[in-house]
Design a protein around this motif. Structure first.
Motif, PDB file in Angstrom:
ATOM      1  N   ALA A 280     -12.667   5.777   0.661  1.00 40.95           N
ATOM      2  CA  ALA A 280     -12.223   4.540   0.229  1.00 40.95           C
ATOM      3  C   ALA A 280     -12.140   4.535  -1.304  1.00 40.95           C
ATOM      4  O   ALA A 280     -11.460   4.230  -2.115  1.00 40.95           O
ATOM      5  N   GLU A 281     -13.412   5.280  -1.737  1.00 39.58           N
ATOM      6  CA  GLU A 281     -13.717   5.017  -3.110  1.00 39.58           C
ATOM      7  C   GLU A 281     -12.592   5.825  -3.932  1.00 39.58           C
ATOM      8  O   GLU A 281     -11.834   5.540  -5.046  1.00 39.58           O
TER       9      GLU A 281
ATOM     10  N   LEU B 137       0.892  -1.193   0.198  1.00 44.11           N
ATOM     11  CA  LEU B 137      -0.113  -0.042  -0.006  1.00 44.11           C
ATOM     12  C   LEU B 137       0.831   1.317  -0.052  1.00 44.11           C
ATOM     13  O   LEU B 137       0.681   2.256  -0.566  1.00 44.11           O
TER      14      LEU B 137
ATOM     15  N   ILE C 178      -5.220   4.692  -5.803  1.00 41.20           N
ATOM     16  CA  ILE C 178      -4.400   3.603  -6.182  1.00 41.20           C
ATOM     17  C   ILE C 178      -4.194   3.123  -7.350  1.00 41.20           C
ATOM     18  O   ILE C 178      -3.096   2.712  -7.714  1.00 41.20           O
ATOM     19  N   ASN C 179      -5.478   2.803  -7.940  1.00 41.46           N
ATOM     20  CA  ASN C 179      -5.503   2.160  -9.277  1.00 41.46           C
ATOM     21  C   ASN C 179      -4.647   3.208 -10.173  1.00 41.46           C
ATOM     22  O   ASN C 179      -3.709   2.587 -11.136  1.00 41.46           O
TER      23      ASN C 179
ATOM     24  N   ARG D 243     -12.502  -1.248   2.774  1.00 33.47           N
ATOM     25  CA  ARG D 243     -11.322  -1.953   2.431  1.00 33.47           C
ATOM     26  C   ARG D 243     -10.596  -1.057   1.141  1.00 33.47           C
ATOM     27  O   ARG D 243     -11.342  -0.538   0.342  1.00 33.47           O
ATOM     28  N   LEU D 244      -9.361  -1.070   1.202  1.00 32.34           N
ATOM     29  CA  LEU D 244      -8.809  -0.566  -0.052  1.00 32.34           C
ATOM     30  C   LEU D 244      -8.029  -1.831  -0.890  1.00 32.34           C
ATOM     31  O   LEU D 244      -7.669  -2.892  -0.258  1.00 32.34           O
ATOM     32  N   LEU D 245      -8.145  -1.708  -2.329  1.00 35.27           N
ATOM     33  CA  LEU D 245      -7.698  -3.006  -2.973  1.00 35.27           C
ATOM     34  C   LEU D 245      -6.746  -2.587  -3.778  1.00 35.27           C
ATOM     35  O   LEU D 245      -6.444  -1.220  -4.147  1.00 35.27           O
ATOM     36  N   LEU D 246      -5.693  -3.747  -4.036  1.00 37.77           N
ATOM     37  CA  LEU D 246      -4.822  -3.194  -4.808  1.00 37.77           C
ATOM     38  C   LEU D 246      -4.551  -4.504  -5.720  1.00 37.77           C
ATOM     39  O   LEU D 246      -4.437  -5.783  -5.177  1.00 37.77           O
TER      40      LEU D 246
ATOM     41  N   ASN E 299      -9.181   4.385  -3.579  1.00 45.38           N
ATOM     42  CA  ASN E 299      -8.848   3.320  -4.541  1.00 45.38           C
ATOM     43  C   ASN E 299      -8.642   3.853  -5.739  1.00 45.38           C
ATOM     44  O   ASN E 299      -7.820   3.118  -6.881  1.00 45.38           O
ATOM     45  N   SER E 300      -9.239   4.803  -6.398  1.00 41.89           N
ATOM     46  CA  SER E 300      -9.114   5.183  -7.534  1.00 41.89           C
ATOM     47  C   SER E 300      -7.808   5.962  -7.770  1.00 41.89           C
ATOM     48  O   SER E 300      -7.032   5.531  -8.921  1.00 41.89           O
TER      49      SER E 300
ATOM     50  N   PRO F 224      -7.133  -7.248  -0.975  1.00 39.90           N
ATOM     51  CA  PRO F 224      -7.324  -6.218   0.076  1.00 39.90           C
ATOM     52  C   PRO F 224      -5.965  -5.841   0.628  1.00 39.90           C
ATOM     53  O   PRO F 224      -4.956  -6.756   1.010  1.00 39.90           O
TER      54      PRO F 224
END
Lengths: 431, 220
Positions: A104-105, A17, A111-112, A73-76, A108-109, A80
């Motif tokens: 989080a949204e 992360l 992060i992506n 949650r945060l996703l990569l 996540n954006s 998670p």
């Protein structure tokens, strides 16, 4: 290019992360949440440890799940890797949940997008690096091949010269071998043809001398018996002088014939038509033979001193050796047509047989000393020398693993020193 | 293999969809994404494209869990097919555990298929892999088009090699799963023999494949 530089980064290497998110990107979001009345806002990693946080209602350093009022949650890459966690403070429970979801949204954006940017940048950098490495490599190869060609161009001239030198030598050897062969055949033929007649000429001359003696004593006998009658005629025919001269004439003929026989024998020996292969050669004998053959070329007033040492026999081709001696002798004769003093020394020293020709000629000028063994190099007038004599001598001697050198004597004149290894006969073929 | 961490109980595998330009590598991944349940896989990540041509690569991750607690992440990549992106292909190919070669069935593409396969062989060598040993499957895509090489001809050419060949129409979703399952099957065999997936982690091939391939139709 080695493999360690290859694997600076790996497409697909796992990221955490903190690799794709930093404080500058999280802080504004956390800040907004706190401003909106959230008691405490944090982003935790996959073990629940806060990475970035803000707010007054701080929980324990490592909070447990129950501490939080809302988590999201945060996703990569779909996995998670952490969560947005809030303690609600003045915000309603529902509002806190919505806020966590929103943050989080947004993250996540981010992060992506960060991940995509990193992947493209990484691969781009890698491709650029690799292309650069490949360019360096191809540049290196080009430089190398350019150097090779430059070297080639530079050495080309020298190599052409070397080759043409070799060709010249080969050509010279060929000419000389042809000449030797024809001379040898001629000599053998002539020797054979002359041998028979000269033998009976010599033996007949000896017989004739005996017969003449008999006839002379018969004439004396008659003269004593008929002194008065024959005296006038005796005087008229000058028989006193005739008888005296006839003996002398015959003596001269005999010695002339003997000389012819000697020459023929030398010629035959020198040409070595009978043994073109290798044998045990007595070098001193071969020098004498060669001098014999050359007797007509030796200047009349020349003084030749032979200082022969005891030599072991040399395993080699006698004809070739005679050729070396002949060429060096001729060189000396031509160097000083008048008043030549030539000392021929032979000695056995260590592993070598040394033959030294020391003359009192003009010597070899320094500027041509390196060239006198070159084919077709001559200082003689056109028609006088072929420029091959010393070349052939050089080739024969080096063919036996020997050396031939020239030096000038301090008192004037040149010294040619031939050194032949005693054991040289095993590779004594003319190259 | 990208990563294997015994302490963390984590294994990251890499499968690569290789092939000539426009043979349908990305379409294969798109179809996998659509045909399989969201559970156990991530989203398809398509890196920047230009006129629908892959410049970098696409990525579709899958997540599996062995009874031993070993978490397996399987990342499926495509490479850019265009000749000029060779350096990227090499980079993506690094440490691959299995390769699906997506060929274009059209007769006009025979040469391109051949060149791309040669390129695969060369680049595998470049990254220290051996085409003789790496799990490999071949897919002849675009069976729905005209002017294609007959299946018998394809099989006649490829059967002696022992490499499994699938006929597909990725655009319509046929042959895509079969190709993927066979690649996963071969990859499992290869990994299992080295890391004892069944022996040490209780993950047999059936379990591996059923976790990986969860069709949407099964779900609904």
């Amino acid at each position: 290019m080695n493999l360690t530089t290859e694997i600076e980064f790996l497409v697909g290497a796992e990221k955490r992360l903190t690799d794709v998110l930093d404080e500058a990107q999280t802080q504004p979001l956390l800040n907004s949440a706190v401003k909106a009345g959230v008691g405490f806002a944090a982003i935790v990693d996959d073990r629940g440890v806060p990475l970035w946080s803000l707010g007054t209602h701080q929980p324990l350093p490592i909070p447990v799940e129950e501490d939080w009022d809302a988590t999201c949650r945060l996703l990569l890459e779909g996995e998670p890797v952490g969560a947005v966690c809030l303690i609600r403070g003045q915000v309603s429970s529902k509002g806190c949940g919505i806020m966590a979801h929103l943050i989080a949204e947004a993250l996540n954006s981010i992060i992506n997008n960060n991940l995509k940017r990193m992947l493209t940048t990484e691969i781009h950098t890698r491709v650029v690096n690799q292309s650069y490495d490949e360019l360096l490599e191809s540049n290196r190869r080009l430089t190398e091949s350019e150097k090779k060609y430059r070297d080639l161009a530079e050495t080309l001239e020298r190599r052409v010269q070397e080759r043409s030198g070799e060709l010249k030598r080969a050509y010279a050897r060929l000419i000389q071998q042809e000449k030797m062969a024809s001379v040898g055949q001629l000599a053998a033929g002539v020797a054979h043809e002359i041998n028979n007649p000269i033998s009976y000429i010599l033996s007949n001359l000896n017989m004739l001398r005996r017969y003449l003696g008999k006839m002379a004593s018969m004439l004396e006998h008659y003269r004593e018996l008929h002194a008065s009658a024959g005296s006038e005629k005796w005087q008229e025919l000058k028989l006193d002088m005739v008888l005296g001269d006839a003996g002398e004439l015959l003596d001269q003929n005999v010695s002339g014939a003997e000389k012819i026989i000697q020459i023929v024998s030398d010629l035959k020996g020198f040409s070595h038509v009978d043994d073109m292969g290798e044998s045990a050669v007595d070098i001193n004998l071969e020098i004498d033979r060669t001098l014999g053959v050359l007797s007509r070329e030796i200047p009349g007033d020349a003084r030749i001193v032979k200082e022969y040492g005891d030599l072991p026999t040399f395993e080699g081709n006698a004809a070739q050796l005679c050729q070396v001696v002949l060429n060096l002798l001729r060189n000396a004769f031509q160097a000083r047509p008048r008043g030549l003093q030539l000392v021929i020394t032979t000695e056995h020293k260590g592993e070598n047989i040394r033959i030294r020709f020391s003359d009192n000629g003009p010597g070899v000028p320094d500027d041509i000393r390196n060239r006198i063994f070159e084919p077709f190099f001559t200082t003689r007038d056109v028609g006088q020398g072929t420029g091959l004599g010393l070349t052939v001598a050089y080739d024969i001697v080096t063919g036996y693993g020997g050396t031939i050198e020239v030096e000038n004597r301090r008192q004037g004149g040149a010294v040619f020193l031939v050194q032949l290894p005693v054991t040289g006969g095993t590779h004594g073929q003319l190259r | 293999m990208i990563e294997y961490d015994e302490c963390e109980k984590r294994m990251v595998l890499k499968l690569v969809y290789y092939g000539p330009a426009l043979s349908g590598k990305t379409t294969n991944l798109l179809q996998l994404h659509d045909l399989l349940q969201p559970e156990g896989r991530g989203d398809l990540m398509v890196l920047d494209t230009k006129d629908d041509r892959t410049i970098f690569f696409d990525l579709l991750p899958f997540f599996l869990m062995a009874p031993s607690g070993l978490r397996i992440k399987l990342k499926v990549y495509t490479v850019p097919g265009q000749v000029k992106h060779d350096a990227t292909r090499k980079a993506v190919l690094q440490r691959a555990d299995g390769v699906a070669f997506i060929a274009d069935s059209q007769r006009s593409e025979i040469t391109n298929n051949f060149n791309s396969f040669q390129n695969l062989e060369k680049n595998l060598g470049f990254v220290g892999l051996d085409i003789e040993h790496i799990p490999l499957v071949v897919q002849f895509n675009k069976r729905d088009l005209g002017g294609i090489v007959a299946e018998e001809e394809v099989r006649r050419v490829w059967n002696p090699s022992g490499i499994p060949v699938f006929m597909s129409s990725a655009l319509h979703g046929t042959g895509v799963l079969e190709t993927f399952v066979q690649l996963a099957d071969r990859t499992y065999e290869h990994i299992d023999s080295r890391y004892g997936l069944a022996g040490n982690h209780g993950l047999d091939k059936h379990m591996f494949l059923s976790q990986l391939v969860r069709r949407r139709s099964d779900y609904s």
